[in-house]
Design a protein around this motif. Structure first.
Motif, mmCIF file in Angstrom:
data_model
loop_
_atom_site.group_PDB
_atom_site.id
_atom_site.type_symbol
_atom_site.label_atom_id
_atom_site.label_comp_id
_atom_site.label_asym_id
_atom_site.label_seq_id
_atom_site.Cartn_x
_atom_site.Cartn_y
_atom_site.Cartn_z
ATOM 1 N N CYS A 108 0.860 -1.157 0.000
ATOM 2 C CA CYS A 108 0.000 0.000 0.000
ATOM 3 C C CYS A 108 0.907 1.221 0.000
ATOM 4 O O CYS A 108 1.949 1.236 0.602
ATOM 5 C CB CYS A 108 -0.815 0.002 1.272
ATOM 6 S SG CYS A 108 -1.576 1.532 1.637
ATOM 7 N N GLY A 167 -0.564 5.880 -6.112
ATOM 8 C CA GLY A 167 -1.519 4.813 -6.256
ATOM 9 C C GLY A 167 -2.316 4.871 -7.507
ATOM 10 O O GLY A 167 -1.774 4.793 -8.601
ATOM 11 N N CYS A 168 -3.549 5.041 -7.331
ATOM 12 C CA CYS A 168 -4.473 4.706 -8.392
ATOM 13 C C CYS A 168 -4.940 5.948 -9.141
ATOM 14 O O CYS A 168 -4.884 7.054 -8.643
ATOM 15 C CB CYS A 168 -5.632 4.024 -7.774
ATOM 16 S SG CYS A 168 -5.736 4.383 -6.038
ATOM 17 N N ASP A 212 0.752 -0.052 -11.900
ATOM 18 C CA ASP A 212 0.477 0.835 -10.779
ATOM 19 C C ASP A 212 1.567 1.892 -10.706
ATOM 20 O O ASP A 212 2.415 1.874 -9.834
ATOM 21 C CB ASP A 212 0.426 -0.001 -9.491
ATOM 22 C CG ASP A 212 -0.103 0.814 -8.329
ATOM 23 O OD1 ASP A 212 -0.641 1.919 -8.572
ATOM 24 O OD2 ASP A 212 0.037 0.360 -7.187
ATOM 25 N N LYS A 262 -6.815 0.024 -0.482
ATOM 26 C CA LYS A 262 -6.411 -0.988 -1.460
ATOM 27 C C LYS A 262 -7.215 -2.269 -1.339
ATOM 28 O O LYS A 262 -7.218 -3.086 -2.258
ATOM 29 C CB LYS A 262 -4.933 -1.333 -1.263
ATOM 30 C CG LYS A 262 -4.009 -0.216 -1.653
ATOM 31 C CD LYS A 262 -3.610 -0.361 -3.099
ATOM 32 C CE LYS A 262 -2.688 0.786 -3.481
ATOM 33 N NZ LYS A 262 -2.363 0.789 -4.885
#
Lengths: 945, 482
Positions: free
Chosen positions: A22, A26-27, A68, A370
Motif C-alpha cells: 500500500c 496509487g491509483c 500501478d 487498497k
C-alpha cells in the motif's frame, strides 16, 4: 545487470508493488481525457520516436509505467499521458505553460520536481516542451492504459462483506451433548465440535479454575485463603460467587481498564520526536479504570471518548474522556504546521478506526483503500470533522507545540502556581548564570595567559593527544583543553596574519623548540601588552570604547577577545570546569530539575474541543496537504450507511457527537462486534476474529460467526454492559474447560485451538508477572489512582542528555507505573507490553532470552525473592516452608517429590557462601531466596492453565 | 552445554512446528542454536527458512556486504565544513543566498557563511576533505562520499526517525531491524543488532526498535548517550549477588520444575521454548562480557583507536567494541557519537563545536577503518557515516548554521561500494541536493541492496498492509556499487 534483465527486474518489481504494498502513490482518480485537436504529421511522429520516446524510456518509465505507476501517472502510452495522474492532468496539448509535466521537469517548483534524482539537461527539457507545443504527437497505442484497481472493493461489494452486514440474531443451535450446555455460548461452540466429531476437554479442577479467573479479572493470583474458601464451597453458586466478588473488587478495573488502555495507546509522554511528559494523562487512565469498575455502558463510554465535551450533560468526567483523542504520539516540533495538523488527524482517524470499528481507515489517506471498501473521500469526509476539532493548544515550548487541555484550575490555584513557576525559573537561571560566570572567568584567566598559550602551543604538533598536551600545560598552569584547541586553531588558521609570526617561529624539530618558544613569547607578550594599553587609552577618551583605531592592533584585539578564537573555552562544563566548579554546577542544575519535577500542575485534563468548523475539506491528492483536490462534505464511511443511516450534521459544530452517536448505535455493523470480540480475546487469548483491529478484507474471518453475532446482539440488548458479558462468558462450559486434552482428535486437525476444544494455556502479561511477584512476596502496594509520572506536565522526559530520570521502584500495581514512550520500562517491554503509539487489542506472547535474564538478575525479582524467603523463615518446618511457598505461588500444595527436591536444593545451596552482596542474608536465608526466585521464574508461575 | 541433552524431540515435524510457533530471539534457543554457529570468515551459514528465525538467511541475491556498521553523528554535522567544499560560499560569504530558501525552515536564516576550515585533496582519488578530519582523510580512497543525500524533516526528532526507520510520522521498524528480519544473524549467542551508546532523545528506542517486526529483530542497546562507553552494559546481563555455581544450580532447579510442568501440559510448544531460553540466557551472560572486555586488545590496537587519549577514548572504545561485535557475526552495529551538551548541532559556535566533535571521532574512525581493513573485515562490512541532516550554508546568528535536510553528505566505505568516489552534488552553495539526488529512502534501498536484499521484496504484513523500510519509494544508487 544487463539492460534486458534490468527491464524485467523493473517490471517485476512494479508488479509486485502493485500487488502487495500500500503506498502513497496509487491509483488513477482523475480521468480528464483531452481532445486532441489538429492532425499529427509524420515529422512530428519522427520527432517523437527520435527524441521523446528515448527520453521517456530513460528518465520516466522506471516509475511511470506498468500497472500501478507512481502518482497514478503512466507515461508508457498516449492514453496514459493524456489521462494524467493523481494530481490531475499532466499535460495540456499545445500549452507547455499549463502542463504540470513541464512544470515538474523545469524544477522551479520545489514541491514538484521530476525526475526526483536530478534535473534533466536543458536540451531534454526543451524536447519535452516542444512535444507539448506540437500537441503531443504519440503513436504508442500498444501499451495499455494503467488499469490498477481504483479500490480494493466497491461499496456494493463491501455491503455484502460479512463485517458490513447488519448484526444478525442467530438462533441457539441444538446439540447432542445437552448436559454440557450451561449458556448459549456453549451450544455455539459445541455444535462446531460435534460437526467434527470432537469432544470438548473435561472441566478444569477447582484450583485451576480459581487461579484462572482471578488472574483474568484482577491480574493477580488468588490468595491461599481465597482458594480454600472456594474449595470448601460445595454449592452450585460457588463459582459465580467468586466471579461476583472479583467483579466488585477495585482490582477488576485495574486489569480490564489496562486492556482498554492498550487499545487507547495510553502513555504518560508524547514520545516520537520530542518526548514531553503528559502530566495530566493519568486523569484519563483513572477515568478508564472507574468506567470499568462502574460498568459504564460501552455506548456511553465510546461517546464520551469521542465527544465528551459536546454531550448535553458534559462535565469534567466526560471531558476527561476526550483525552482519548489527544493521547496519540505527535511530531510536536514539526515546523510545517499544516502537515502537523493533518498528520495528527491521521493518527486520530487511524486510532478511532482500529479501536472502535476494526477498520484501517488510515490506509485511505493517499488513495482509496487498497483492500477494503473505503474511499479516499470517506477519509476526508471524516478528516473534516477532526479538522473542525482543536487538538492543539495555543502555547508552545520553543519550537515544540503544546497539545490541547481543558483547565479546571481555580484562580487561587493559578495564582499559587505563578509563584512556583517563578521559583523554578529562578533556580534555572541561577544554574545558567553560574555556568556563564564560571565560563567567563576561565576565559579571562586564559586571556591573561595568552602569550603562554602560544608559547606552549609551539611545543607540540597539532595531532598530539590530550595526554601529551596535559603534560605541557601543567608547568604553565594552563587549561589543557584550551591549549589543545589553541594548537588546532593555529593549524586551521595558518593564514591568519595575527598568527603569521607564530608560524614563522614555531619549529617542528623538538631540539629548537625551546628557543622558538622564547621568541614567540617575546613577540606576543609585547603585542598583547600593546593591545591592552591601547584599550586603556581608548577608554580614557571614550569609556564605552571597545575597538581600536590602529588596524593592526585591532586585528590582534579581535583574536584575543574572540570567544571562539584561539582561546576557546570548551562548551561542555565537564571539559571546562575543575571538579569543584563542576560539582557546584551539577548541584544547581539538579536543584532546578528536582524543583520542576516535583512541582504541582494546574488542574487540567487533556482533551479536545471544537475549533473553527469546516463543513467540507478537499481531498489531499496522494495525501499531500500541498496538493488539494475536490472538496468533500463531512460524512461517515459510505459502506456502513446501509446498516446505520447518517444523521443531519450541524453546521456550527464539528459533528464529533453525531459521529460518536452513530458509531454507538446498535445498528452499526461493526462497533458491537469489534468490542465483544475484544472481550472474548481478553478472556481466551485469541479473538473469534483473530485480528482484533482489522475486520476488513485482510483481517481474519470469524472462527464462529454465529457466536460473534449472538454475543454482539446480547451485548447491545443488555445496555452494552461489559460485566454482563463477563458473567455470561465465565459461566460457560467453554470457559471452565481444562487446558489440556490429550485424547482430542483436534490436537492435529486444529492445533491452534480455533474451535476451542480446550481452554487455551496463556502466558501472564507483563503487569501480571510483576504484580504477582510483588503480591506473592507480600510487597504489593494496593493504593489506587493519582498522578504517578515523576515529571511536571510538559517537562522533557528526555532531552539531549539522554539521562533517564524515570524510576520504576514503586511497588504499586503496574498500571500506576509511568508509560514512557520511546523508553518503556524494560520489564514491560521484554514481556510484550504493546507499543504505546498504536492501538493494540492482542498482545504478543514471545519467548526471548532477555526475559530469562530479567527473572534471573533483576533487582525487582531478587528483592521479592528475599522478602518471600523472609516470610518462609517464620514457618517452623522446612517441609512446611515448601508447602506455603507452593500455595502462595501456584495455588496448590507441592507433591512429595517436589518437597524432597526443594529441600535438597536448599540444603545444597546453603553450603556455598553467598557472593558479594549488599543484602546481608544468612546462607540459609539466601538458599530459600534462590528457591523462591526459581518459583517466580518457572513456567507454572508464568502460565495460566 | 550439558543440560541441553535433556531436551528431547520426539520427531522433526514437531520440532519444526515448535520453532514456528513462537517469535523468539536474541535469543531463541532452538535446535540450530545448539549447533552454536559462529562466523568463521569462510562464508555465511545458511539454514532452512523454517529454522530459527534468527538463523542466517539466504539473501534475495548474492550479497556484497554481510554486515553493517553505522557511525551516527547525532545533531547534524555540516557537509560544507567537512566533505563538500564550496568555493562560492567562501567567495560570497556575507551575501544573501541568491535563490529561494525552503518553504519551511527550522530557524531564521541569515546570509551565507564561509567555512572556517580549509579543504585539501587527499589520496590517489584526490577527494577533498576539510582540516577537521586529517586522519579520516588518509582513508579517503576507501570512502564513497555521498554528497546529495536529502531528507524531508528539518527537526531532530523527525529527521532521526526518518533516517533510522524511514518514517517520521509513525513508529516503524528500524533499518537494523529490517536487516535482521531479512538476514538473521551469524552468532546466535549474541544479539543480531546492537546499538552502542544511543541517544534516548528524538525517537529514542524507536530508532532501534522492531515495531511490528518480530521481537528478535530489535536492537539491543549497550548503555546510552548519557553514560561513558566504559560503563555501557546490556541491562540485566550480570548478577552481582550470586556466584556462578549458585546460579547454575538454580537454573537446574528451574529446568527440572519446567520439565515436570511440560509433562503435564504436553503439546504446548512455548513451554519448551521457555525451558531453552534460560540456557541461552546463561550462555549470553558469559558471551557478552567477553565481547566487551577491551583489555584483551593489544596496546597497539588501543592506541590505533585513540583509547589512550582522553579526547578520543570514549568514541574509540565504542568503535573498538563495534569491531568486536562485527567480527563475532553481529549483523548490524550502530555507534552513536552524541554528547550531553554539544552534539553536532551547531546553531551557534560552529567553529568551536565542530572542532570538538571532529577531534573526538576523527582518529577513532580512521583507526577503525584501518583495523577492519587489516583484518579483512572491510571487504564484507559496510561502514556508513553521517548525521540526521547537514547544516545550512547560511548563518544562524553570527557564527552558527541551521539544520539542513535538503542536501547533505554521508559516506560509505567497505563492502560493495566504490572507494575514492564522490557521488551526487549539492548546488554551488551547498543548500540543496541537485545531482544524483539520494533520498533517505534511496539510501535505505542501497544499504539493503548491498546486503543482497531487494527493498521492494523485503516486506512484512501487519494490520492489513505489507510494509517495507522504503515505504513506496527508494531506488538503489547503482552508480556507487563497485
Amino acid at each position: 545487470m544487463s539492460s534486458g534483465s534490468a527491464t524485467n527486474f523493473l517490471i517485476a518489481t512494479v508488479l509486485k508493488r502493485g500487488k502487495a504494498v500500500c503506498c502513497a502513490a496509487g491509483c488513477l482518480l482523475v480521468l480528464t481525457l483531452l481532445d486532441l485537436s489538429g492532425s499529427v504529421y509524420a515529422d512530428d511522429l519522427e520527432f517523437f520516436e527520435k527524441r521523446v520516446r528515448p527520453l521517456l524510456v530513460k528518465s520516466c518509465y522506471e516509475c511511470h509505467s506498468a500497472d500501478d505507476p507512481d502518482g497514478g501517472l503512466n507515461l508508457q502510452s498516449a492514453a496514459g499521458v493524456l489521462a494524467g495522474g493523481d494530481s490531475g492532468s499532466a499535460v495540456v496539448a499545445g500549452k507547455p505553460e499549463q502542463s504540470l509535466l513541464i512544470e515538474a521537469v523545469r524544477y522551479h517548483n520545489r514541491d514538484l520536481q521530476m525526475p526526483p534524482d536530478g534535473r534533466l539537461s536543458d536540451d531534454a527539457i526543451e524536447v519535452l516542451q516542444k512535444w507539448v507545443r506540437l500537441g503531443l504527437p504519440d503513436p504508442r497505442t500498444n501499451a495499455p492504459l494503467a488499469s490498477g484497481p481504483s479500490m480494493g472493493m466497491s461499496i456494493e461489494e463491501g455491503q455484502q462483506f460479512w463485517s458490513f452486514q447488519t448484526v444478525s440474531a442467530p438462533t441457539v443451535p441444538s446439540v447432542r451433548q445437552t448436559d454440557w450446555v450451561q449458556t448459549p455460548i456453549d451450544a455455539f461452540v459445541l455444535t462446531q465440535l460435534e460437526q467434527r466429531d470432537a469432544e470438548p476437554a473435561k472441566p478444569a479442577d477447582k484450583r485451576t479454575l480459581i487461579r484462572r479467573v482471578t488472574f483474568d479479572l484482577t491480574g493477580l493470583p488468588p490468595t491461599p485463603d481465597e482458594v480454600s474458601e472456594f474449595l470448601a464451597d460445595d454449592s452450585a453458586a460457588a463459582f459465580s460467587k467468586v466471579v461476583n466478588r472479583l467483579l466488585d473488587s477495585p482490582d477488576y478495573g485495574i486489569r480490564w481498564g489496562r486492556h482498554w488502555l492498550d487499545v487507547a495507546r495510553y502513555a504518560d509522554s508524547n514520545g516520537l520526536d520530542e518526548n514531553l511528559a503528559f502530566g495530566n494523562a493519568w486523569r484519563y487512565r483513572d477515568y478508564v479504570v472507574d468506567a470499568f469498575n462502574n460498568d459504564k455502558p460501552f455506548d456511553r463510554f465510546l461517546i464520551e471518548q469521542l465527544a465528551g465535551d459536546l454531550v448535553p450533560d458534559a462535565n469534567e468526567e466526560s471531558i476527561t474522556a476526550t483525552g482519548f483523542l489527544v493521547l496519540g504520539a505527535k511530531v510536536l516540533a514539526e515546523p510545517d504546521r499544516e502537515k502537523l495538523e493533518m498528520d495528527t488527524i491521521d493518527e486520530q482517524l487511524d486510532t478511532v478506526g482500529k479501536a472502535f470499528l476494526g477498520m484501517t481507515i488510515g490506509c485511505a489517506r493517499c488513495h482509496n483503500h487498497k483492500f477494503d471498501p473505503l474511499l479516499q473521500s470517506d477519509y476526508y469526509a471524516l478528516a473534516a470533522i477532526f479538522k473542525s476539532t482543536k487538538t492543539f493548544g495555543d502555547s508552545n515550548t520553543g519550537a515544540i507545540k503544546h497539545w490541547h487541555e481543558h483547565s479546571f484550575a481555580t484562580e487561587e490555584q493559578l495564582e499559587e502556581l505563578k509563584k512556583v513557576d517563578a521559583e523554578i525559573a529562578r533556580l534555572k537561571s541561577e544554574a545558567s548564570s553560574f555556568k556563564n560566570k564560571s565560563m567567563a572567568d576561565i576565559q579571562i584567566t586564559a586571556r591573561d595567559k595568552a602569550a603562554e598559550y602560544l608559547m606552549a602551543a609551539s611545543m607540540f604538533d597539532a595531532d598530539a593527544s590530550l595526554k601529551e598536551v596535559e603534560a605541557i600545560a601543567r608547568p604553565w598552569q594552563l587549561h589543557p583543553r584550551i591549549l589543545h584547541h589553541c594548537r588546532l586553531h593555529l593549524q586551521y588558521n595558518s593564514d591568519d596574519p595575527v598568527f603569521a609570526r607564530w608560524h614563522e617561529l614555531a619549529q617542528s624539530d623538538s631540539s629548537s623548540r625551546q628557543s622558538a618558544s622564547d621568541e614567540i613569547e617575546k613577540h606576543y607578550r609585547s603585542l598583547f601588552q600593546q593591545v591592552n594599553e591601547a584599550l586603556v587609552q581608548a577608554k580614557k577618551t571614550n569609556p564605552k570604547a571597545k575597538i581600536l583605531q590602529d588596524v593592526r592592533l585591532e586585528e590582534v584585539r579581535k583574536a584575543l577577545f574572540d570567544s571562539s578564537g584561539f582561546l576557546t573555552v570548551p562548551a561542555k562544563p565537564e571539559f571546562a570546569f575543575d571538579d569543584q566548579t563542576l560539582a557546584e554546577y551539577h548541584k544547581r542544575m539538579e536543584a532546578a530539575r528536582i524543583a520542576e519535577s516535583g512541582a504541582p500542575d494546574a488542574h487540567a485534563v487533556m482533551g479536545v474541543s471544537d475549533g473553527k468548523v469546516l463543513t467540507s475539506l478537499p481531498i489531499h491528492i496522494r495525501g499531500s496537504h500541498r496538493n488539494p483536490g475536490e472538496p468533500v462534505e463531512r460524512g461517515f464511511p459510505k459502506v456502513m450507511l446501509a446498516a446505520a443511516a447518517q444523521p443531519e450534521l450541524p453546521p456550527d459544530q464539528s459533528s464529533r457527537l453525531e459521529l460518536a452517536t452513530w458509531m454507538a448505535s446498535a445498528n452499526h455493523p461493526l462497533t458491537a462486534r469489534v468490542y465483544v470480540n475484544r472481550i472474548w480475546r481478553w478472556h481466551f487469548g485469541t479473538g473469534l476474529v483473530g485480528t482484533t483491529e482489522n475486520f476488513g478484507v485482510l483481517g481474519d474471518r470469524p472462527a464462529n460467526p454465529e457466536l460473534l453475532d449472538w454475543l454482539a446482539s446480547e451485548f447491545t440488548n443488555n445496555s452494552w454492559s461489559t460485566k454482563h458479558m463477563h458473567r455470561l462468558i465465565l459461566a460457560s462450559s467453554v470457559y471452565q474447560m481444562a487446558s489440556s486434552h490429550r485424547d482430542s482428535g483436534l490436537v492435529n486437525d486444529d492445533p491452534e485451538n480455533r474451535s476451542l476444544w480446550k481452554f487455551p494455556l496463556q502466558r501472564l502479561d507483563a503487569e501480571q508477572i510483576r504484580d504477582s511477584i510483588l503480591a506473592v512476596s507480600d510487597r504489593l502496594d494496593r493504593s489506587l489512582k493519582g498522578k504517578t509520572v515523576p515529571l511536571r506536565n510538559r517537562q522533557f522526559v528526555f532531552d539531549h542528555t539522554s539521562i533517564d530520570h524515570t524510576k520504576y521502584g514503586s511497588l504499586r500495581r503496574s498500571i500506576y507505573l509511568p508509560v514512557i514512550r520511546n523508553n518503556v520500562y524494560s520489564f514491560f517491554s521484554q514481556f510484550d507490553f504493546p507499543d504505546p503509539t498504536m492501538p493494540t487489542g492482542s498482545r504478543h506472547s514471545t519467548v526471548v532470552a532477555p526475559q530469562a535474564l530479567l527473572l534471573m538478575n533483576a533487582d525487582l525479582v531478587m528483592d521479592s525473592a528475599d522478602r518471600f524467603a523472609t516470610m518462609l523463615m517464620e514457618v517452623p518446618q522446612d517441609s512446611q516452608k515448601v508447602v506455603q511457598a507452593y500455595l502462595r505461588a501456584f495455588a496448590r500444595p507441592p507433591t512429595d517429590h517436589e518437597i524432597r527436591r526443594a529441600l535438597a536444593f536448599v540444603g545444597e545451596s546453603s553450603k556455598t557462601k553467598a557472593a558479594d552482596s549488599d543484602v546481608d542474608l544468612t546462607a540459609k536465608h539466601q538458599a530459600w531466596s534462590l528457591f523462591c526466585q526459581s518459583l517466580f521464574a518457572s513456567n507454572e508461575f508464568i502460565y495460566v492453565r | 552445554m550439558a543440560s541441553d541433552s535433556s531436551i528431547e524431540c520426539s520427531n522433526a515435524g514437531t520440532r519444526r512446528q515448535l520453532l514456528k510457533s513462537s517469535a523468539v530471539g536474541f535469543g531463541h534457543l532452538a535446535l540450530n542454536a545448539m549447533l552454536a554457529n559462529t562466523v568463521n570468515g569462510s562464508g555465511s551459514i545458511v539454514h532452512g527458512a523454517d529454522g530459527d528465525p534468527l538463523a542466517a538467511q539466504v539473501p534475495h541475491f548474492p550479497a556484497r556486504a554481510k554486515r553493517v556498521v553505522f557511525l551516527f553523528m547525532k545533531g547534524g554535522p555540516s557537509h560544507v565544513d567537512t566533505f563538500d567544499p564550496k568555493p562560492l560560499l567562501d567567495r560570497d560569504s556575507g551575501k544573501p543566498l541568491p535563490f529561494d530558501l525552503p518553504r519551511v525552515t527550522f530557524a531564521k536564516q541569515g546570509n551565507l557563511l564561509r567555512s572556517p576550515w580549509k579543504f585539501s585533496r587527499h589520496g590517489e582519488s584526490g577527494l577533498p576533505v576539510s582540516a577537521l578530519f586529517p586522519n579520516v582523510a588518509r582513508h579517503v580512497d576507501d570512502l564513497c562520499v555521498l554528497r546529495s543525500v536529502h531528507g524531508t524533516n528539518p527537526a531532530h526528532g523527525g529527521a532521526l526517525l526518518k533516517l533510522h526507520t524511514g518514517s517520521d510520522q509513525f513508529v516503524r521498524p528500524s533499518m537494523g531491524a529490517w536487516c535482521v528480519y531479512g538476514l538473521g544473524t551469524e552468532n546466535l549467542n549474541l544479539p543480531a543488532f546492537v546499538t552502542i551508546c544511543p541517544t534516548l532523545a528524538h525517537g529514542g528506542v524507536n530508532n532501534w526498535g522492531s515495531a511490528f517486526l518480530p521481537a528478535h529483530c530489535q536492537g539491543t542497546p549497550i548503555g546510552n548517550a548519557s553514560l561513558p562507553a566504559s560503563r555501557a552494559q546490556v541491562k540485566h546481563i550480570a548478577n552481582a549477588r550470586l556466584t556462578g555455581s549458585q546460579q547454575r544450580r538454580q537454573l537446574d532447579l528451574i529446568a527440572a520444575m519446567n520439565r515436570d510442568h511440560l509433562r503435564d501440559n504436553p503439546a504446548e510448544l512455548a513451554l519448551q521454548d521457555r525451558l531453552n531460553s534460560f540456557e541461552l540466557a546463561y550462555r549470553m551472560q558469559s558471551a557478552m562480557p567477553e565481547v566487551q572486555d577491551l583489555s584483551r586488545e593489544t596496546d597497539r590496537i588501543q592506541h590505533l583507536y585513540g583509547i589512550d587519549d582522553p579526547v578520543t577514548q570514549n568514541f574509540g572504545r565504542q568503535c573498538l567494541l563495534a569491531r568486536r561485535f562485527l567480527e563475532r557475526g553481529v549483523r548490524f552495529v550502530q555507534v552513536t557519537h552524541s554528547d550531553s551538551e554539544v552534539q553536532w548541532d551547531q546553531h551557534g559556535n560552529l567553529y568551536q563545536g565542530h572542532t570538538k566533535n571532529a577531534s573526538e571521532v576523527d582518529k577513532p574512525i580512521a583507526g577503525f577503518l584501518q583495523d577492519l581493513k587489516q583484518r579483512g573485515l572491510l571487504q564484507d562490512t559496510l561502514v556508513i557515516w553521517g548525521g540526521e541532516f547537514g547544516r545550512t550554508p547560511t548563518a544562524q546568528g553570527s557564527n552558527g548554521r541551521d539544520h539542513n535536510p535538503h542536501g547533505f553528505t554521508m559516506w560509505m566505505a567497505g563492502a560493495g561500494v566504490k572507494g575514492g568516489h564522490a557521488y551526487g552534488a549539492t548546488d554551488e552553495y551547498g543548500y540543496y541536493a541537485t545531482e544524483d539526488k539520494m533520498h533517505i529512502h534511496d539510501l535505505h534501498a542501497t544499504v539493503l541492496h548491498l546486503l543482497g536484499l531487494d527493498h521492494e521484496r523485503l516486506t512484512h504484513r501487519y494490520a492489513g498492509r505489507d510494509f517495507r523500510l522504503t515505504d513506496v519509494a527508494g531506488r538503489v544508487a547503482t552508480d556507487i556499487l563497485s
